[in-house]
Design a protein around this motif. Structure first.
Motif, mmCIF file in Angstrom:
data_model
loop_
_atom_site.group_PDB
_atom_site.id
_atom_site.type_symbol
_atom_site.label_atom_id
_atom_site.label_comp_id
_atom_site.label_asym_id
_atom_site.label_seq_id
_atom_site.Cartn_x
_atom_site.Cartn_y
_atom_site.Cartn_z
ATOM 1 N N ALA A 120 0.840 -1.184 0.000
ATOM 2 C CA ALA A 120 0.000 0.000 0.000
ATOM 3 C C ALA A 120 0.877 1.237 0.000
ATOM 4 O O ALA A 120 1.845 1.337 0.726
ATOM 5 N N GLU B 47 2.278 1.512 -4.581
ATOM 6 C CA GLU B 47 1.785 0.808 -5.765
ATOM 7 C C GLU B 47 1.825 1.654 -7.036
ATOM 8 O O GLU B 47 2.337 1.238 -8.056
ATOM 9 N N VAL B 48 1.214 2.805 -6.944
ATOM 10 C CA VAL B 48 1.037 3.597 -8.152
ATOM 11 C C VAL B 48 2.311 4.354 -8.450
ATOM 12 O O VAL B 48 2.728 5.218 -7.698
ATOM 13 N N GLU C 158 -4.029 6.948 -1.340
ATOM 14 C CA GLU C 158 -3.487 5.635 -1.074
ATOM 15 C C GLU C 158 -2.402 5.714 -0.022
ATOM 16 O O GLU C 158 -2.286 4.870 0.861
ATOM 17 N N PRO D 152 -5.894 4.344 5.592
ATOM 18 C CA PRO D 152 -5.607 3.037 6.179
ATOM 19 C C PRO D 152 -6.445 1.978 5.478
ATOM 20 O O PRO D 152 -7.488 2.286 4.923
ATOM 21 N N PRO D 153 -6.020 0.731 5.482
ATOM 22 C CA PRO D 153 -6.711 -0.285 4.708
ATOM 23 C C PRO D 153 -8.053 -0.719 5.284
ATOM 24 O O PRO D 153 -8.838 -1.298 4.593
ATOM 25 N N ASP E 225 -16.542 3.623 -6.632
ATOM 26 C CA ASP E 225 -16.200 3.911 -5.234
ATOM 27 C C ASP E 225 -17.275 3.496 -4.245
ATOM 28 O O ASP E 225 -16.980 3.102 -3.124
ATOM 29 N N HIS F 296 -14.521 -4.659 1.476
ATOM 30 C CA HIS F 296 -13.836 -3.370 1.408
ATOM 31 C C HIS F 296 -14.363 -2.540 0.252
ATOM 32 O O HIS F 296 -14.969 -3.052 -0.670
ATOM 33 N N HIS F 297 -14.067 -1.256 0.333
ATOM 34 C CA HIS F 297 -14.361 -0.391 -0.798
ATOM 35 C C HIS F 297 -13.074 -0.163 -1.577
ATOM 36 O O HIS F 297 -11.984 -0.219 -1.003
ATOM 37 N N TRP G 126 -11.415 2.274 -2.634
ATOM 38 C CA TRP G 126 -10.457 3.282 -2.182
ATOM 39 C C TRP G 126 -9.724 2.861 -0.920
ATOM 40 O O TRP G 126 -8.850 3.570 -0.425
ATOM 41 N N GLN G 127 -10.097 1.708 -0.396
ATOM 42 C CA GLN G 127 -9.356 1.197 0.770
ATOM 43 C C GLN G 127 -8.291 0.200 0.357
ATOM 44 O O GLN G 127 -7.608 -0.356 1.205
ATOM 45 N N SER H 42 -4.916 -0.980 -2.251
ATOM 46 C CA SER H 42 -3.786 -0.419 -2.991
ATOM 47 C C SER H 42 -4.049 -0.535 -4.485
ATOM 48 O O SER H 42 -4.969 -1.226 -4.924
ATOM 49 N N GLY H 43 -3.226 0.153 -5.271
ATOM 50 C CA GLY H 43 -3.423 0.187 -6.718
ATOM 51 C C GLY H 43 -3.414 -1.191 -7.348
ATOM 52 O O GLY H 43 -4.236 -1.502 -8.214
#
Lengths: 351, 293
Positions: free
Chosen positions: A11, A14-15, A46, A50-51, B114, B155-156, B158-159, B161-162
């Motif tokens: 996280a 990544e981008v 990102e 938080p995840p 989203d 999860h959504h 936006w939560q 990683s890419g």
């Protein structure tokens, strides 16, 4: 291949670099700047988000600070108000403030008309005015709250009506392109006509009643909703429309599953404007109708007695403003509920 | 690994394509009309494209910026019509194939909604074709299992990683069990490490589902590593200058990138790209990337 655990180093990093999107025709796809900006935003978020969902905890105490801030600013305004009167108002000869006996005798060094006792009564006389009783033994506050409730009904119905009409118009304009060019100037023109001029037309045409009040209120509310909804329904990533196209989705599916949800954040911004505008609309709608049950009537009466009892007008103004705030807050609460699953626009900011 | 064997087993019946290639392009060209008034000349994006892609193939389109590789992909997917020539997909016109939902699209950005959870995002295409709820949920879970995101269904986007978002996009694209998967630089926005891992994942998914993949990229190593064939294109107008068959072992892994043959093929594609561009000057991006490989 391992599944990355939540919050893994993955996280945030990544981008990487975002290459320009090439060989896409300019007319089929809006400029990539928008898409790039979104990717950049996503990257920022990102690094930030938080995840796991962050929830209530932070929100629960969140109302306290703004509430304190509001009270603080109101107090500051009162101090400035009284300060101006201390410097340039009428001579002070105050025997009691809110029932507490005091003795303040003061002759301001200057005289300035706008802050004399007629134009700017002492803050406490306004507060005291709320508790004055009329011939029926009803306090002014009770009367004003009743009037506010009446006006709220007109405003709420007007808001619902205006928002619905505004939304339907937007759906129409988004789907029938040529209508947008043909109709939008007319809609803009409709908003330049003063509401005071429209109100009598509606009231006479429909007979005085709360429905005509609601229609006047809706006249002020539909426009921001239309404008925001059109913008919102086109706000999604152009590739999202291509995605829907690749599923051979019908217009209705695109509307309900993409356009409508994508426009929600825009809609709520418009609803906030519309909510306060609907209060103004409802008040103005009451004026030519001869209805005396709402804040419009109360304001009209208070204006006639302004030169002898200016505090009554100020009290009515305060209640009208309060009603506007209540309507606004209702929309904010609705927004918070409706958009709870959306990407937080600014981390840590409520509302 | 929790992935069920043969991820595509419990899927709706694939539209019968019969014999012949999945994608058949004959003399395809694409001209974009001049945008707006004035003396802007029409842009010839594609010219004289002939290409046949067999079932189960993994074909990469590679070329410099603006060579029309994305346009070609969009023509195959019927997101934009060809100006001339015929586009046949699964034995049908591209337009028909799209209506039959023969395509799965993956873009450079994940393009997830989203407001929907990961699970609901994958269910989206199934909702659109009106599948019953139970089937939708089961199928979406199966696909999320396949991309190893089973734990993140609630999860959504936006939560995540890419890289995870892009895996959701792949799961969504596979939800309808498309005959052909169209991918437009799907890993272009990811960092190198994630990208290599995603490459391995994609290969695994491709092997498991047996779907046909058309993959646009500007990375030579990526194209060689993934593909059964690399189609090299040149710019203005976009045409196919070379087709490089990749004869690496079908089952590939980290060690594939160290094979002698892999380097030869990378060099081959790079030379091909250079030749195709001629004196027009290659965009620095492609060249730099090729050299760093």
């Amino acid at each position: 291949m391992e599944r990355p655990p939540a919050g893994s180093p993955e996280a945030g990093v990544e981008v990487g670099q975002v290459p320009a999107i090439d060989d896409i025709p300019g007319d089929a796809i809006p400029p990539p700047a928008l898409v790039e900006a979104e990717v950049a935003l996503g990257r920022d978020l990102e690094a930030f988000a938080p995840p796991t969902p962050r929830r209530a905890r932070r929100v629960r105490g969140a109302w306290l600070r703004p509430a304190l801030g509001f009270v603080g600013i109101a107090a500051l305004l009162a101090v400035a108000w009284e300060g101006a009167k201390w410097i340039a108002g009428d001579p002070w000869d105050v025997r009691s403030i809110l029932g507490i006996p005091v003795s303040i005798i003061h002759d301001p060094p200057y005289r300035w008309m706008p802050v004399n006792d007629i134009n700017l009564p002492h803050a406490w006389t306004i507060v005291e005015a709320f508790f004055e009783t009329d011939a029926r033994g009803e306090t002014l506050l009770q009367g004003l709250l009743g009037a506010a409730l009446f006006t709220f009904r007109g405003a709420a119905v007007g808001f619902a009506l205006g928002a619905s009409v505004g939304l339907l118009l937007a759906i129409l304009l988004v789907h029938v392109r040529f209508l947008e060019r043909a109709l939008l100037p007319l809609l803009v023109a409709s908003q330049t006509v003063p509401i005071v001029a429209i109100a009598p037309v509606v009231v006479v045409g429909l007979k005085a009643g709360w429905l005509s009040i609601a229609i006047v209120a809706s006249y002020l509310t539909f426009f921001p909703v239309t404008v925001a909804a059109i913008r919102g329904m086109r706000s999604a990533d152009p590739r999202a429309y291509e995605l829907m196209r690749s599923y051979a989705a019908r217009d209705r599916a695109v509307l309900w599953r993409l356009r409508f949800p994508a426009s929600a954040p825009y809609l709520f911004t418009a609803f906030k404007i519309a909510a306060t505008a609907s209060v103004v609309g409802a008040i103005v709608g009451e004026l030519p109708s001869g209805i005396r049950d709402g804040l419009g009537g109360t304001l009209l009466t208070a204006m006639q007695y302004y030169s002898i009892q200016p505090q009554r007008l100020w009290a009515a103004i305060a209640v009208a403003a309060g009603l506007g705030i209540v309507c606004f807050v209702l929309v904010v609460l609705a927004e918070r509920w409706a958009l709870r699953h959306y990407r937080p626009t600014e981390p840590g900011v409520a509302a | 690994m929790t992935v069920p064997q043969g991820g595509a087993a419990a899927t709706p019946v694939r539209a019968p394509g019969g014999a012949g290639p999945v994608v058949d392009l004959r003399a395809v060209s694409k001209v974009f009309a001049a945008a707006g008034r004035g003396a802007v000349r029409p842009v010839e994006a594609l010219a004289g494209i002939d290409l046949a892609i067999e079932r189960g193939e993994f074909v990469s389109l590679i070329g410099p910026s603006g060579c029309g590789k994305s346009t070609l992909l969009r023509v195959i997917g019927d997101l934009t019509p060809a100006t001339t020539g015929t586009v046949t997909v699964n034995g049908k016109a591209a337009d028909r194939a799209r209506r039959d939902r023969d395509y799965g699209m993956v873009f450079q950005a994940p393009v997830l909604f989203d407001w929907r959870t990961v699970q609901k995002n994958v269910e989206l295409p199934l909702e659109i074709i009106g599948r019953p709820r139970g089937e939708r949920e089961a199928r979406a879970r199966e696909m999320l299992d396949l991309v190893e995101l089973a734990e993140f269904t609630g999860h959504h986007p936006w939560q995540l990683s890419g890289g995870m978002q892009q895996r959701v996009a792949i799961a969504r694209a596979l939800a309808l069990d498309p005959a052909i998967l169209l991918m437009d630089e799907p890993f272009g926005a990811l960092d190198e490490m994630t990208r290599e891992r995603m490459n391995l994942e994609l290969l695994r998914i491709w092997e498991r589902t047996g779907t046909t993949v058309v993959f646009v990229t500007h990375s030579i190593p990526e194209a060689v590593f993934l593909s059964t064939r690399v189609v090299v294109m040149s710019a203005r107008p976009g045409r196919i200058t070379d087709v490089v068959p990749v004869d690496l072992p079908r089952s590939r892994g980290v060690e594939t990138r160290e094979l002698e043959r892999y380097f030869e093929l990378v060099t081959r594609v790079r030379e091909s790209l250079r030749g195709g561009e001629g004196a027009a000057g290659a965009p620095a991006r492609v060249r730099a990337e090729g050299l760093s490989a």
